[in-house]
Design a protein around this motif. Structure first.
Motif, PDB file in Angstrom:
ATOM      1  N   MET A 172       0.703  -1.010   0.210  1.00 39.60           N
ATOM      2  CA  MET A 172       0.471  -0.220   0.180  1.00 39.60           C
ATOM      3  C   MET A 172       0.455   1.253  -0.301  1.00 39.60           C
ATOM      4  SD  MET A 172      -3.313  -0.945   2.470  1.00 39.60           S
ATOM      5  CE  MET A 172      -2.294  -0.853   4.214  1.00 39.60           C
ATOM      6  N   ALA A 173       2.178   1.274   0.425  1.00 40.44           N
ATOM      7  CA  ALA A 173       3.179   2.484   0.732  1.00 40.44           C
ATOM      8  C   ALA A 173       3.558   2.498  -0.194  1.00 40.44           C
ATOM      9  CB  ALA A 173       4.639   1.873   1.332  1.00 40.44           C
ATOM     10  N   ALA A 174       3.459   1.706  -1.823  1.00 37.17           N
ATOM     11  CA  ALA A 174       4.163   1.607  -3.090  1.00 37.17           C
ATOM     12  C   ALA A 174       3.257   2.803  -3.591  1.00 37.17           C
ATOM     13  CB  ALA A 174       5.060   0.439  -3.206  1.00 37.17           C
ATOM     14  N   GLN A 175       2.080   1.914  -3.727  1.00 32.38           N
ATOM     15  CA  GLN A 175       0.802   2.251  -4.647  1.00 32.38           C
ATOM     16  C   GLN A 175       0.293   3.671  -4.060  1.00 32.38           C
ATOM     17  OE1 GLN A 175      -0.438   0.763  -6.967  1.00 32.38           O
ATOM     18  NE2 GLN A 175       1.546  -1.109  -6.365  1.00 32.38           N
ATOM     19  N   PHE A 176       0.439   4.358  -2.664  1.00 38.13           N
ATOM     20  CA  PHE A 176      -0.798   5.547  -2.147  1.00 38.13           C
ATOM     21  C   PHE A 176       0.361   6.435  -2.525  1.00 38.13           C
ATOM     22  CE2 PHE A 176      -3.907   3.154  -0.061  1.00 38.13           C
ATOM     23  CZ  PHE A 176      -4.962   3.833  -0.518  1.00 38.13           C
ATOM     24  N   ILE A 203      -3.618   4.533   7.879  1.00 38.78           N
ATOM     25  CA  ILE A 203      -4.991   4.972   8.209  1.00 38.78           C
ATOM     26  C   ILE A 203      -5.737   3.612   7.572  1.00 38.78           C
ATOM     27  CG2 ILE A 203      -6.661   6.408   7.454  1.00 38.78           C
ATOM     28  CD1 ILE A 203      -4.918   8.632   6.906  1.00 38.78           C
ATOM     29  N   VAL A 204      -5.083   2.991   6.236  1.00 36.76           N
ATOM     30  CA  VAL A 204      -6.251   1.467   6.275  1.00 36.76           C
ATOM     31  C   VAL A 204      -5.826   0.659   7.504  1.00 36.76           C
ATOM     32  CG1 VAL A 204      -6.322   0.587   4.105  1.00 36.76           C
ATOM     33  CG2 VAL A 204      -5.699   3.200   4.014  1.00 36.76           C
ATOM     34  N   MET A 205      -4.952   0.830   7.396  1.00 36.83           N
ATOM     35  CA  MET A 205      -4.144  -0.198   8.497  1.00 36.83           C
ATOM     36  C   MET A 205      -5.113  -0.124   9.703  1.00 36.83           C
ATOM     37  SD  MET A 205      -2.357  -2.914   6.880  1.00 36.83           S
ATOM     38  CE  MET A 205      -1.560  -3.910   8.222  1.00 36.83           C
ATOM     39  N   PHE A 206      -5.264   0.378  10.239  1.00 36.52           N
ATOM     40  CA  PHE A 206      -5.689   0.510  11.651  1.00 36.52           C
ATOM     41  C   PHE A 206      -6.686   0.199  11.450  1.00 36.52           C
ATOM     42  CE2 PHE A 206      -4.755   3.472  15.234  1.00 36.52           C
ATOM     43  CZ  PHE A 206      -6.701   3.862  16.268  1.00 36.52           C
ATOM     44  N   SER A 207      -7.749  -0.276  10.341  1.00 37.29           N
ATOM     45  CA  SER A 207      -9.168  -1.375  10.504  1.00 37.29           C
ATOM     46  C   SER A 207      -8.474  -2.941  10.704  1.00 37.29           C
ATOM     47  CB  SER A 207      -9.865  -1.985   9.234  1.00 37.29           C
ATOM     48  OG  SER A 207      -9.128  -1.788   8.388  1.00 37.29           O
ATOM     49  N   VAL A 208      -7.156  -3.021  10.544  1.00 43.25           N
ATOM     50  CA  VAL A 208      -7.053  -4.263  11.014  1.00 43.25           C
ATOM     51  C   VAL A 208      -7.254  -4.875  12.651  1.00 43.25           C
ATOM     52  CG1 VAL A 208      -5.795  -6.268  11.169  1.00 43.25           C
ATOM     53  CG2 VAL A 208      -5.686  -4.626   9.465  1.00 43.25           C
ATOM     54  N   PRO A 209      -6.271  -4.404  13.341  1.00 44.19           N
ATOM     55  CA  PRO A 209      -6.462  -4.528  15.307  1.00 44.19           C
ATOM     56  C   PRO A 209      -8.219  -4.683  15.395  1.00 44.19           C
ATOM     57  CG  PRO A 209      -5.568  -2.706  14.720  1.00 44.19           C
ATOM     58  CD  PRO A 209      -5.863  -2.657  13.597  1.00 44.19           C
ATOM     59  N   PHE A 210      -8.857  -4.058  14.946  1.00 50.41           N
ATOM     60  CA  PHE A 210     -10.596  -4.368  14.523  1.00 50.41           C
ATOM     61  C   PHE A 210     -10.631  -5.544  13.904  1.00 50.41           C
ATOM     62  CE2 PHE A 210      -9.893  -0.030  15.524  1.00 50.41           C
ATOM     63  CZ  PHE A 210     -10.249   0.462  17.017  1.00 50.41           C
ATOM     64  N   ASN A 239      -9.581  -4.023   2.066  1.00 52.02           N
ATOM     65  CA  ASN A 239     -10.363  -3.714   0.719  1.00 52.02           C
ATOM     66  C   ASN A 239     -11.218  -2.991   1.397  1.00 52.02           C
ATOM     67  OD1 ASN A 239      -8.189  -5.591   0.169  1.00 52.02           O
ATOM     68  ND2 ASN A 239      -9.539  -7.485  -0.271  1.00 52.02           N
ATOM     69  N   ASN A 240     -11.354  -2.951   2.018  1.00 48.42           N
ATOM     70  CA  ASN A 240     -12.745  -1.629   1.824  1.00 48.42           C
ATOM     71  C   ASN A 240     -12.145  -0.470   2.350  1.00 48.42           C
ATOM     72  OD1 ASN A 240     -14.936  -2.998   1.712  1.00 48.42           O
ATOM     73  ND2 ASN A 240     -14.710  -3.705   3.653  1.00 48.42           N
ATOM     74  N   ALA A 241     -11.198  -0.448   3.431  1.00 45.02           N
ATOM     75  CA  ALA A 241     -10.085   0.918   3.271  1.00 45.02           C
ATOM     76  C   ALA A 241      -9.804   1.776   2.174  1.00 45.02           C
ATOM     77  CB  ALA A 241      -9.621   0.504   4.667  1.00 45.02           C
TER      78      ALA A 241
END
Length: 357
Positions: free
Chosen positions: A210-214, A222-229, A262-264
């Motif tokens: 994602m860092a390479a794409q963004f 910000i996207v990875m913040f949804s993983v812990p939940f 994916n959603n994030a």
């Protein structure tokens, strides 16, 4: 091929290890979920044991090796040499006649040659005792071992193993005795350790992609913040489904690392596009949430629909795949709600505070 619960007791002293094994067996019989408790070392084999007085033997010039070698030669036998005739070889086997090895007195009167050449009767340096001993002696890494094994019924193996560890930690264990948990418990610990490393590796690789794409280090965070939940959703799913955390459910957790982002990604990427068009942070987040709500829900609902047969199955073999379905359904449901609510909020906070700096 052993039982799921196996307590390994390593030590040279038969008396100490047998005592500890029977205490652990009694404890396992009282632990909920542990059934069919057995001990690997069976007692009851009658045998004659020779107890050597080491001090007296040393004073007479005899060593333990001399005594044992002589006893083995007289009673078991030893190949002294070979006889060759006509191209054939025959072993010359040396031992006492049957009439000279029938009673305990025959053993006590065996002559042993000392270093000085004197013949000394065995009864002068040792005594023969009649006892019962183990039928078979097992070893692990050249150390004597006895195992206490048990099956598991109507309770997870991890919970039973935890109770066994609590009891072992309270025991007064001699310094020359070691107790380990082996069998499936040991393999489970190794498997969970490997899966945890794979989980961390998956998070790192997803972040790098994602860092390479963004072309940014902040947006992937910000996207990875949804993983812990997703972990919270998995925990709720396993709890309400009455299923313990297993290797299969852990595999589902690793799969969620790549699915929940994916959603994030869809949401954050569209917000960045709106920002590039000149919209403010608030307007971009609001419009992005409105336009990407349907794709996010479609992705989530189709995935949940595909996993529901696994999560709801009750047929033969369902106990293997049901934890995977439940962990996926629970983790994806909770992470989707977090994506729609918390990710935009976090995006606004970081945009306002971090990127300005």
């Amino acid at each position: 091929g052993g039982k799921p619960i196996s307590v390994e007791i390593l030590g040279h002293d038969f008396v100490k290890t047998d005592e500890i094994a029977y205490r652990i067996r009694d404890a396992l019989n009282n632990i909920k979920g542990a059934v069919d408790v057995t001990i690997s070392r069976e007692l009851g084999k009658p045998e004659l044991q020779i107890e050597v007085d080491r001090t007296k033997a040393a004073s007479l010039g005899l060593s333990i090796a001399q005594i044992t070698d002589t006893m083995r030669t007289y009673f078991y036998g030893k190949t002294a040499t070979k006889y060759r005739e006509g191209g054939d070889e025959y072993d010359i086997f040396l031992r006492l006649k049957d009439s000279d090895r029938r009673s305990i007195s025959d053993i006590e009167n065996i002559p042993i040659t000392s270093v000085s050449g004197r013949l000394i009767r065995l009864k002068n340096v040792a005594k023969v005792v009649y006892r019962t001993g183990p039928i078979q002696i097992e070893r692990q890494n050249q150390e004597r071992i006895i195992t206490v094994d048990a099956n598991v019924f109507k309770r997870s193996m991890g919970d039973v193993a935890k109770d066994v560890k609590k009891y072992i930690n309270k025991m007064n264990i001699p310094g020359d005795v070691t107790i380990n948990l082996g069998s499936d418990v040991e393999e489970q610990i190794k498997s969970f350790r490997d899966l945890f490393m794979l989980f961390l590796l998956g998070i790192i690789l997803v972040y790098m992609v994602m860092a390479a794409q963004f072309e940014s280090l902040l947006d992937p965070f910000i996207v990875m913040f949804s993983v812990p939940f997703a972990f919270t959703g998995v925990a709720f799913g396993l709890f309400f489904g009455g299923i313990a955390l297993s290797m299969i459910s852990f595999i589902g957790l690793i799969m969620l690392v790549g699915i929940v982002v994916n959603n994030a990604i869809v949401l954050v990427d569209y917000i960045n596009i709106l920002r590039a068009r000149g919209l403010s942070v608030y307007d971009a987040i609001t419009k992005g949430g409105q336009n990407r709500l349907r794709p996010v829900l479609m992705t989530t609902i189709t995935t949940l629909a595909g996993m529901c047969p696994l999560a709801l199955s009750r047929g033969e073999g369902s106990e293997l795949w049901r934890p995977l379905g439940i962990s996926m359904v629970g983790g994806l449901s909770v992470s989707t709600l977090i994506t729609l609510v918390l990710v935009p909020v976090l995006y606004a906070i970081l945009e306002a505070k971090v990127k300005k700096k």
